[in-house]
Motif scaffolding. Structure first.
Motif, PDB file in Angstrom:
ATOM      1  N   GLY A   1       0.702  -1.089   0.190  1.00 15.70           N
ATOM      2  CA  GLY A   1       0.024   0.180  -0.154  1.00 15.70           C
ATOM      3  C   GLY A   1       0.859   1.311   0.043  1.00 15.70           C
ATOM      4  N   VAL A   2       2.048   1.101   0.304  1.00 18.64           N
ATOM      5  CA  VAL A   2       2.912   2.499   0.639  1.00 18.64           C
ATOM      6  C   VAL A   2       4.305   2.185  -0.345  1.00 18.64           C
ATOM      7  N   VAL A   3       5.258   1.327  -0.310  1.00 20.37           N
ATOM      8  CA  VAL A   3       6.321   1.215  -0.767  1.00 20.37           C
ATOM      9  C   VAL A   3       6.076   0.972  -2.218  1.00 20.37           C
ATOM     10  N   CYS A   4       5.576  -0.158  -2.683  1.00 16.26           N
ATOM     11  CA  CYS A   4       5.225  -0.352  -4.054  1.00 16.26           C
ATOM     12  C   CYS A   4       4.629   0.905  -4.772  1.00 16.26           C
ATOM     13  N   PRO A   5       3.692   1.485  -4.546  1.00 14.50           N
ATOM     14  CA  PRO A   5       2.860   2.528  -5.027  1.00 14.50           C
ATOM     15  C   PRO A   5       4.073   3.817  -5.370  1.00 14.50           C
ATOM     16  N   GLN A   6       4.937   3.937  -4.146  1.00 12.58           N
ATOM     17  CA  GLN A   6       5.971   5.168  -4.138  1.00 12.58           C
ATOM     18  C   GLN A   6       6.831   4.667  -5.302  1.00 12.58           C
ATOM     19  N   MET A   7       7.206   3.491  -5.590  1.00 13.56           N
ATOM     20  CA  MET A   7       8.113   3.102  -6.785  1.00 13.56           C
ATOM     21  C   MET A   7       7.627   3.235  -8.141  1.00 13.56           C
ATOM     22  N   VAL A   8       6.355   2.875  -8.295  1.00 13.91           N
ATOM     23  CA  VAL A   8       5.398   3.017  -9.581  1.00 13.91           C
ATOM     24  C   VAL A   8       5.220   4.128  -9.956  1.00 13.91           C
ATOM     25  N   TYR A   9       4.931   5.096  -8.838  1.00 18.45           N
ATOM     26  CA  TYR A   9       4.445   6.425  -9.315  1.00 18.45           C
ATOM     27  C   TYR A   9       4.992   7.639  -9.986  1.00 18.45           C
ATOM     28  N   PRO A  10       6.483   7.286  -9.937  1.00 17.88           N
ATOM     29  CA  PRO A  10       7.272   8.427 -10.708  1.00 17.88           C
ATOM     30  C   PRO A  10       7.060   7.910 -12.249  1.00 17.88           C
ATOM     31  N   TYR A  11       6.925   6.698 -12.501  1.00 20.09           N
ATOM     32  CA  TYR A  11       7.019   6.391 -14.137  1.00 20.09           C
ATOM     33  C   TYR A  11       5.511   6.859 -14.470  1.00 20.09           C
ATOM     34  N   LEU A  12       4.512   6.598 -13.668  1.00 14.57           N
ATOM     35  CA  LEU A  12       3.470   7.394 -14.148  1.00 14.57           C
ATOM     36  C   LEU A  12       3.330   8.677 -14.292  1.00 14.57           C
ATOM     37  N   ARG A  13       4.043   9.294 -13.507  1.00 10.86           N
ATOM     38  CA  ARG A  13       3.932  10.855 -13.642  1.00 10.86           C
ATOM     39  C   ARG A  13       4.842  11.223 -15.037  1.00 10.86           C
ATOM     40  N   ALA A  14       5.525  10.678 -15.035  1.00 10.18           N
ATOM     41  CA  ALA A  14       6.599  10.999 -16.285  1.00 10.18           C
ATOM     42  C   ALA A  14       5.614  10.709 -17.689  1.00 10.18           C
TER      43      ALA A  14
ATOM     44  N   SER B   1       2.885  13.422 -18.221  1.00  7.46           N
ATOM     45  CA  SER B   1       3.692  14.405 -18.833  1.00  7.46           C
ATOM     46  C   SER B   1       3.888  14.369 -20.338  1.00  7.46           C
ATOM     47  N   ASP B   2       4.533  13.163 -20.675  1.00  7.49           N
ATOM     48  CA  ASP B   2       4.992  13.006 -21.928  1.00  7.49           C
ATOM     49  C   ASP B   2       3.880  12.904 -22.816  1.00  7.49           C
ATOM     50  N   ILE B   3       2.805  12.238 -22.664  1.00  4.70           N
ATOM     51  CA  ILE B   3       1.548  11.920 -23.604  1.00  4.70           C
ATOM     52  C   ILE B   3       0.875  13.317 -23.631  1.00  4.70           C
ATOM     53  N   CYS B   4       1.030  14.340 -22.594  1.00  5.36           N
ATOM     54  CA  CYS B   4       0.376  15.612 -23.113  1.00  5.36           C
ATOM     55  C   CYS B   4       1.343  16.529 -23.939  1.00  5.36           C
ATOM     56  N   THR B   5       2.494  16.281 -23.835  1.00  4.20           N
ATOM     57  CA  THR B   5       3.191  17.110 -24.735  1.00  4.20           C
ATOM     58  C   THR B   5       3.237  16.522 -26.263  1.00  4.20           C
ATOM     59  N   ARG B   6       3.366  15.172 -26.301  1.00  6.79           N
ATOM     60  CA  ARG B   6       3.152  14.568 -27.542  1.00  6.79           C
ATOM     61  C   ARG B   6       1.627  14.534 -28.168  1.00  6.79           C
ATOM     62  N   ALA B   7       0.777  15.031 -27.264  1.00  8.60           N
ATOM     63  CA  ALA B   7      -0.358  15.398 -27.970  1.00  8.60           C
ATOM     64  C   ALA B   7      -0.632  16.700 -28.179  1.00  8.60           C
ATOM     65  N   GLY B   8       0.381  17.578 -28.100  1.00 11.43           N
ATOM     66  CA  GLY B   8       0.385  19.044 -28.414  1.00 11.43           C
ATOM     67  C   GLY B   8      -0.113  19.993 -27.275  1.00 11.43           C
ATOM     68  N   PHE B   9      -0.200  19.718 -26.055  1.00 10.47           N
ATOM     69  CA  PHE B   9      -0.455  20.320 -24.943  1.00 10.47           C
ATOM     70  C   PHE B   9       0.618  20.374 -24.132  1.00 10.47           C
ATOM     71  N   PRO B  10       0.526  21.547 -22.940  1.00  9.43           N
ATOM     72  CA  PRO B  10       1.594  21.728 -22.061  1.00  9.43           C
ATOM     73  C   PRO B  10       1.534  20.573 -21.422  1.00  9.43           C
ATOM     74  N   PRO B  11       2.910  20.187 -20.781  1.00  9.76           N
ATOM     75  CA  PRO B  11       2.703  18.828 -20.002  1.00  9.76           C
ATOM     76  C   PRO B  11       2.007  19.175 -18.454  1.00  9.76           C
ATOM     77  N   ILE B  12       1.364  18.018 -17.965  1.00  9.47           N
ATOM     78  CA  ILE B  12       0.537  18.284 -16.699  1.00  9.47           C
ATOM     79  C   ILE B  12       1.453  17.438 -15.818  1.00  9.47           C
ATOM     80  N   LEU B  13       1.951  18.137 -14.859  1.00 13.36           N
ATOM     81  CA  LEU B  13       2.980  17.455 -13.965  1.00 13.36           C
ATOM     82  C   LEU B  13       1.931  16.929 -12.590  1.00 13.36           C
ATOM     83  N   LEU B  14       1.875  15.743 -12.517  1.00 13.08           N
ATOM     84  CA  LEU B  14       0.954  15.040 -11.278  1.00 13.08           C
ATOM     85  C   LEU B  14       1.853  15.440  -9.979  1.00 13.08           C
ATOM     86  N   ALA B  15       1.149  16.008  -9.057  1.00 14.88           N
ATOM     87  CA  ALA B  15       1.711  16.270  -7.718  1.00 14.88           C
ATOM     88  C   ALA B  15       2.187  15.060  -7.110  1.00 14.88           C
ATOM     89  N   GLU B  16       3.211  15.253  -6.214  1.00 17.02           N
ATOM     90  CA  GLU B  16       3.545  14.087  -5.289  1.00 17.02           C
ATOM     91  C   GLU B  16       2.668  13.839  -4.631  1.00 17.02           C
TER      92      GLU B  16
END
Length: 154
Positions: free
Chosen positions: A98-111, A114-129
């Motif tokens: 519930g804590v350690v594993c999601p903390q390891m996965v989440y940075p990849y999701l954030r990236a 952000s990347d898909i927003c940029t590739r779609a032609g929009f400013p990146p959306i940066l998910l909060a910590e």
């Protein structure tokens, strides 16, 4: 030899993008709008056993941006990891899932978001910590309250 079999194990086996979608249902007309879009971000987390000692933990983000009532774009992304967890007490396993594993996965999701927003032609959306410890504790309290309520009904 038997002592080695009881050694606590926690390790990441694999990290992967499980699901990804991008929708721009009102393009291209909405792209001509000059209004600032409203952004709604929903996060979810799921953990399940996939084999003896192996668990899949996934974190999902749903990002909806609207101009007025019309959707500018919608992104749904699910990042997952397979973790090996063995020879640990059950309460520790739940905390790790519930804590350690999601903390390891989440940075990849954030990236990815952000990347898909940029590739779609929009400013990146940066998910909060995210404080997965606080989320886990709130979930545990809600579950305990629900179980307490069920027990009083019986």
């Amino acid at each position: 030899m038997a002592e080695q079999d009881q050694t606590p194990v926690f390790q990441l086996q694999r990290m992967y993008l499980k699901d990804m979608s991008l929708e721009q249902p009102n393009s291209p007309q909405i792209l001509l709008e000059q209004q600032q879009p409203q952004v709604d971000i929903q996060l979810g987390m799921q953990a399940e056993s996939v084999a003896d000692g192996l668990f899949e933990v996934s974190v999902t983000a749903t990002v909806t941006t609207k101009v007025g009532e019309r959707t500018l774009f919608l992104i749904e992304a699910k990042q997952a990891g397979i973790f090996e967890i063995r020879n640990l007490p059950a309460d520790q396993v739940q905390g790790i899932l519930g804590v350690v594993c999601p903390q390891m996965v989440y940075p990849y999701l954030r990236a990815i978001v952000s990347d898909i927003c940029t590739r779609a032609g929009f400013p990146p959306i940066l998910l909060a910590e995210v404080n997965f410890q606080a989320m886990f504790e709130a979930q545990q309290q809600a579950q305990a309250a629900a179980e307490g309520g069920e027990q009083t009904l019986n």
